[in-house]
Write a protein that holds these residues in place. Structure first.
Motif, PDB file in Angstrom:
ATOM      1  N   GLU A   6     -54.624  50.835 -33.355  1.00 47.11           N
ATOM      2  CA  GLU A   6     -55.699  50.240 -32.570  1.00 47.11           C
ATOM      3  C   GLU A   6     -57.052  50.372 -33.255  1.00 47.11           C
ATOM      4  O   GLU A   6     -57.978  49.609 -32.975  1.00 47.11           O
ATOM      5  CB  GLU A   6     -55.763  50.876 -31.178  1.00 47.11           C
ATOM      6  CG  GLU A   6     -54.518  50.632 -30.337  1.00 47.11           C
ATOM      7  CD  GLU A   6     -54.594  51.365 -29.011  1.00 47.11           C
ATOM      8  OE1 GLU A   6     -55.561  52.134 -28.808  1.00 47.11           O
ATOM      9  OE2 GLU A   6     -53.692  51.173 -28.187  1.00 47.11           O
ATOM     10  N   HIS A   7     -57.169  51.351 -34.151  1.00 53.37           N
ATOM     11  CA  HIS A   7     -58.460  51.621 -34.802  1.00 53.37           C
ATOM     12  C   HIS A   7     -58.369  51.519 -36.322  1.00 53.37           C
ATOM     13  O   HIS A   7     -59.390  51.732 -36.997  1.00 53.37           O
ATOM     14  CB  HIS A   7     -58.959  53.015 -34.412  1.00 53.37           C
ATOM     15  CG  HIS A   7     -59.095  53.227 -32.943  1.00 53.37           C
ATOM     16  ND1 HIS A   7     -60.261  52.983 -32.265  1.00 53.37           N
ATOM     17  CD2 HIS A   7     -58.196  53.637 -32.003  1.00 53.37           C
ATOM     18  CE1 HIS A   7     -60.089  53.241 -30.970  1.00 53.37           C
ATOM     19  NE2 HIS A   7     -58.848  53.648 -30.799  1.00 53.37           N
ATOM     20  N   ASN A   8     -57.171  51.226 -36.846  1.00 55.37           N
ATOM     21  CA  ASN A   8     -56.965  51.251 -38.293  1.00 55.37           C
ATOM     22  C   ASN A   8     -57.442  52.579 -38.870  1.00 55.37           C
ATOM     23  O   ASN A   8     -58.139  52.648 -39.890  1.00 55.37           O
ATOM     24  CB  ASN A   8     -57.679  50.088 -38.980  1.00 55.37           C
ATOM     25  CG  ASN A   8     -57.258  49.929 -40.436  1.00 55.37           C
ATOM     26  OD1 ASN A   8     -56.120  50.257 -40.793  1.00 55.37           O
ATOM     27  ND2 ASN A   8     -58.170  49.447 -41.267  1.00 55.37           N
ATOM     28  N   ALA A   9     -57.086  53.658 -38.202  1.00 55.76           N
ATOM     29  CA  ALA A   9     -57.495  55.011 -38.582  1.00 55.76           C
ATOM     30  C   ALA A   9     -56.292  55.769 -39.132  1.00 55.76           C
ATOM     31  O   ALA A   9     -55.189  55.668 -38.577  1.00 55.76           O
ATOM     32  CB  ALA A   9     -58.076  55.745 -37.380  1.00 55.76           C
ATOM     33  N   THR A  10     -56.496  56.516 -40.198  1.00 54.07           N
ATOM     34  CA  THR A  10     -55.396  57.197 -40.882  1.00 54.07           C
ATOM     35  C   THR A  10     -55.671  58.691 -40.985  1.00 54.07           C
ATOM     36  O   THR A  10     -56.791  59.103 -41.300  1.00 54.07           O
ATOM     37  CB  THR A  10     -55.205  56.617 -42.301  1.00 54.07           C
ATOM     38  OG1 THR A  10     -54.972  55.207 -42.208  1.00 54.07           O
ATOM     39  CG2 THR A  10     -54.029  57.267 -43.005  1.00 54.07           C
ATOM     40  N   VAL A  11     -54.650  59.490 -40.715  1.00 52.44           N
ATOM     41  CA  VAL A  11     -54.708  60.943 -40.884  1.00 52.44           C
ATOM     42  C   VAL A  11     -53.514  61.354 -41.739  1.00 52.44           C
ATOM     43  O   VAL A  11     -52.373  61.002 -41.434  1.00 52.44           O
ATOM     44  CB  VAL A  11     -54.661  61.685 -39.535  1.00 52.44           C
ATOM     45  CG1 VAL A  11     -54.635  63.200 -39.763  1.00 52.44           C
ATOM     46  CG2 VAL A  11     -55.845  61.294 -38.661  1.00 52.44           C
ATOM     47  N   SER A  12     -53.778  62.090 -42.824  1.00 53.55           N
ATOM     48  CA  SER A  12     -52.722  62.504 -43.749  1.00 53.55           C
ATOM     49  C   SER A  12     -52.714  64.008 -43.938  1.00 53.55           C
ATOM     50  O   SER A  12     -53.733  64.684 -43.758  1.00 53.55           O
ATOM     51  CB  SER A  12     -52.904  61.828 -45.117  1.00 53.55           C
ATOM     52  OG  SER A  12     -52.730  60.443 -45.042  1.00 53.55           O
ATOM     53  N   ILE A  13     -51.547  64.508 -44.329  1.00 56.04           N
ATOM     54  CA  ILE A  13     -51.380  65.913 -44.718  1.00 56.04           C
ATOM     55  C   ILE A  13     -50.881  65.949 -46.155  1.00 56.04           C
ATOM     56  O   ILE A  13     -49.894  65.280 -46.495  1.00 56.04           O
ATOM     57  CB  ILE A  13     -50.370  66.638 -43.812  1.00 56.04           C
ATOM     58  CG1 ILE A  13     -50.842  66.645 -42.354  1.00 56.04           C
ATOM     59  CG2 ILE A  13     -50.143  68.062 -44.297  1.00 56.04           C
ATOM     60  CD1 ILE A  13     -49.810  67.223 -41.399  1.00 56.04           C
ATOM     61  N   PHE A  14     -51.565  66.721 -47.002  1.00 55.09           N
ATOM     62  CA  PHE A  14     -51.151  66.947 -48.383  1.00 55.09           C
ATOM     63  C   PHE A  14     -50.896  68.440 -48.566  1.00 55.09           C
ATOM     64  O   PHE A  14     -51.819  69.251 -48.397  1.00 55.09           O
ATOM     65  CB  PHE A  14     -52.229  66.483 -49.370  1.00 55.09           C
ATOM     66  CG  PHE A  14     -52.433  64.999 -49.422  1.00 55.09           C
ATOM     67  CD1 PHE A  14     -51.717  64.218 -50.317  1.00 55.09           C
ATOM     68  CD2 PHE A  14     -53.349  64.393 -48.580  1.00 55.09           C
ATOM     69  CE1 PHE A  14     -51.919  62.837 -50.382  1.00 55.09           C
ATOM     70  CE2 PHE A  14     -53.565  63.021 -48.629  1.00 55.09           C
ATOM     71  CZ  PHE A  14     -52.841  62.245 -49.525  1.00 55.09           C
ATOM     72  N   TRP A  15     -49.677  68.782 -48.918  1.00 57.08           N
ATOM     73  CA  TRP A  15     -49.346  70.182 -49.156  1.00 57.08           C
ATOM     74  C   TRP A  15     -49.878  70.601 -50.528  1.00 57.08           C
ATOM     75  O   TRP A  15     -49.504  70.047 -51.564  1.00 57.08           O
ATOM     76  CB  TRP A  15     -47.840  70.384 -49.094  1.00 57.08           C
ATOM     77  CG  TRP A  15     -47.401  71.761 -49.501  1.00 57.08           C
ATOM     78  CD1 TRP A  15     -46.871  72.135 -50.696  1.00 57.08           C
ATOM     79  CD2 TRP A  15     -47.449  72.946 -48.699  1.00 57.08           C
ATOM     80  NE1 TRP A  15     -46.598  73.476 -50.694  1.00 57.08           N
ATOM     81  CE2 TRP A  15     -46.942  74.002 -49.477  1.00 57.08           C
ATOM     82  CE3 TRP A  15     -47.880  73.209 -47.408  1.00 57.08           C
ATOM     83  CZ2 TRP A  15     -46.841  75.306 -49.013  1.00 57.08           C
ATOM     84  CZ3 TRP A  15     -47.784  74.510 -46.938  1.00 57.08           C
ATOM     85  CH2 TRP A  15     -47.272  75.540 -47.726  1.00 57.08           C
TER      86      TRP A  15
END
Length: 465
Positions: free
Chosen positions: A219-228
């Motif tokens: 809905e917001h074109n928002a991205t959350v990522s996790i990098f180990w």
């Protein structure tokens, strides 16, 4: 009485004077002055806001909902995880942009945990981000709910409630990455759960171990990522099963698994520290330059892990700045890129972590009840100083105006929450095997909902500033 005499003296004169407007200017000013005196006396002796009855008694003061007796820790009302949180989200109506005037600075490191009777901001059992990660303590069988009913109160300011609507408005068309160890993952999962209470996320990438994940809020074109990346630089983690007893850290080489993605990241949250306390061999320039906690037969120079951690953080921030410059800023017309560094998050094992040590506390420490340990103090100090130095250098550089560094100072508030860990409830029904069987405890990571949600409250205020 004075006002009545005045009216009686001048009433006849005013009635008979048909040429008032033709009076000399000095006399007119005198009459105006008399009128002003009369009005002032009227308001002096007759209070128009006074109540009709003088017998009315003032209402007794109403105590704040969290004010309780010292030993009364929690409200008696039952927890309703399914009900929405009746929070007054501050910031819902304003965008998280740097164009708005920043709020005054607040020292979030100095404060205390106070009781909060409100339900948690999301249902941990329903949040898909943590269903396989052992952080949903209630879903895994933890029956006590007291750890859910506390909020962090800074000493000299307020910490507003997290606003998922405002955060998503800021995160729209942007990519936020959490880089580091499992506590970075813990905070990322908290953010996804907080945001999912407002907008549904979609998991678009997951590696087999869950160490690299990515969600998109369509809905917001928002991205959350996790990098180990537990060392931030390139490293090889020890593996007791494979007979590897030491970490291998290459101080002059960066972890390209995340560093190579900087051009696509608008904001990064770095969180590391715990893995530096594990015995490690340090490499630099193709040679071994030191070792921490190594056996004598390795014949390496013993090196302080504090010094190595300081070196790694400094090198990492400098490399981020260098690559940012090479890309010409990389942020286009977006808000300045933010690199936030979470300070050290302490564990609360009551004994040696690998020997079944529990964490049995059921309430936070009170202010002054527990002093911050030496390790926690030094690890926090390294991050705070490194972030300040990097931010000052970026501000002074004519080519780095789009880059900002900040410390998420969570060490003190985390240290005061021994009750907020999963303990044995990192798995479903941990005592099902019966008494006498060893049960592993997790006294390092945080239940969700729980204290880690406060980390993201501070992150939101850091973005606002």
């Amino acid at each position: 009485m004075l006002f009545a005499n005045f009216l009686k003296t001048h009433q006849q004169q005013l009635q008979n004077d048909k040429q008032l407007l033709l009076l000399p200017r000095r006399q007119l000013v005198t009459y105006a002055l008399y009128a002003l005196i009369a009005v002032a006396l009227l308001y002096l002796f007759v209070d128009p806001a006074a109540p009709a009855s003088s017998s009315a008694k003032p209402s007794p003061p109403v105590a704040a909902p969290w004010v309780q007796e010292e030993d009364e820790l929690l409200p008696p009302s039952p927890l309703n995880l399914s009900s929405p949180r009746p929070y007054n989200y501050q910031g819902d109506e304003r965008s998280l942009t740097t164009t708005a005037p920043p709020p005054p600075p607040c020292d979030y490191s100095d404060g205390e945990w106070v009781p909060d009777p409100r339900p948690p901001p999301y249902d941990g059992a329903a949040c898909e981000a943590i269903k396989d990660d052992g952080r949903s303590c209630a879903a895994n069988g933890r029956a006590d709910t007291g750890y859910l009913h506390w909020r962090w109160q800074p000493r000299r300011c307020d910490l507003p409630d997290f606003s998922p609507a405002a955060f998503l408005r800021w995160l729209g068309d942007r990519h936020m990455a959490f880089v580091g160890d499992s506590l970075a993952r813990n905070q990322a999962e908290s953010l996804v759960c907080l945001l999912s209470a407002w907008s549904p996320p979609e998991l678009v990438h997951r590696d087999p171990d869950g160490r690299f994940r990515r969600w998109v809020f369509r809905e917001h074109n928002a991205t959350v990522s996790i990098f180990w990346s537990p060392f931030l630089v390139r490293g090889v983690e020890k593996s007791e099963r494979a007979g590897v007893r030491y970490n291998e850290l290459f101080l002059d080489a960066f972890d390209e698994r995340w560093m190579s993605q900087l051009g696509a990241i608008d904001a990064a949250v770095l969180s590391a520290g715990q893995w530096f306390r594990i015995p490690s061999v340090y490499h630099d320039g193709g040679a071994v330059v030191g070792c921490y906690g190594c056996a004598a037969e390795l014949n390496h120079t013993e090196t302080s892990f504090f010094a190595v951690f300081r070196d790694v953080v400094g090198r990492t921030l400098a490399e981020i700045t260098r690559r940012r410059h090479e890309k010409g800023g990389g942020g286009g017309d977006k808000t300045p890129q933010l690199v936030a560094l979470a300070t050290f998050s302490p564990s609360h094992f009551e004994g040696e972590w690998n020997k079944g040590a529990p964490c049995t506390k059921k309430r936070p420490y009170r202010k002054g009840e527990k002093e911050l340990g030496y390790t926690e103090t030094e690890m926090r100090k390294i991050v705070v100083e490194a972030a300040a130095a990097a931010n000052a250098a970026a501000a002074a550089s004519s080519t780095s105006t789009a880059l900002r560094f900040a410390a998420l100072d969570v060490t003190a508030l985390a240290d005061m929450r021994p009750d907020g860990h999963p303990g044995p409830y990192m798995r479903k029904n941990p005592f099902a095997a019966g008494e006498g069987r060893p049960v592993q405890n997790d006294c390092l990571h945080w239940c969700m909902p729980g204290p880690v949600d406060t980390f993201n409250q501070i992150l939101q205020q850091t973005i606002l500033r």
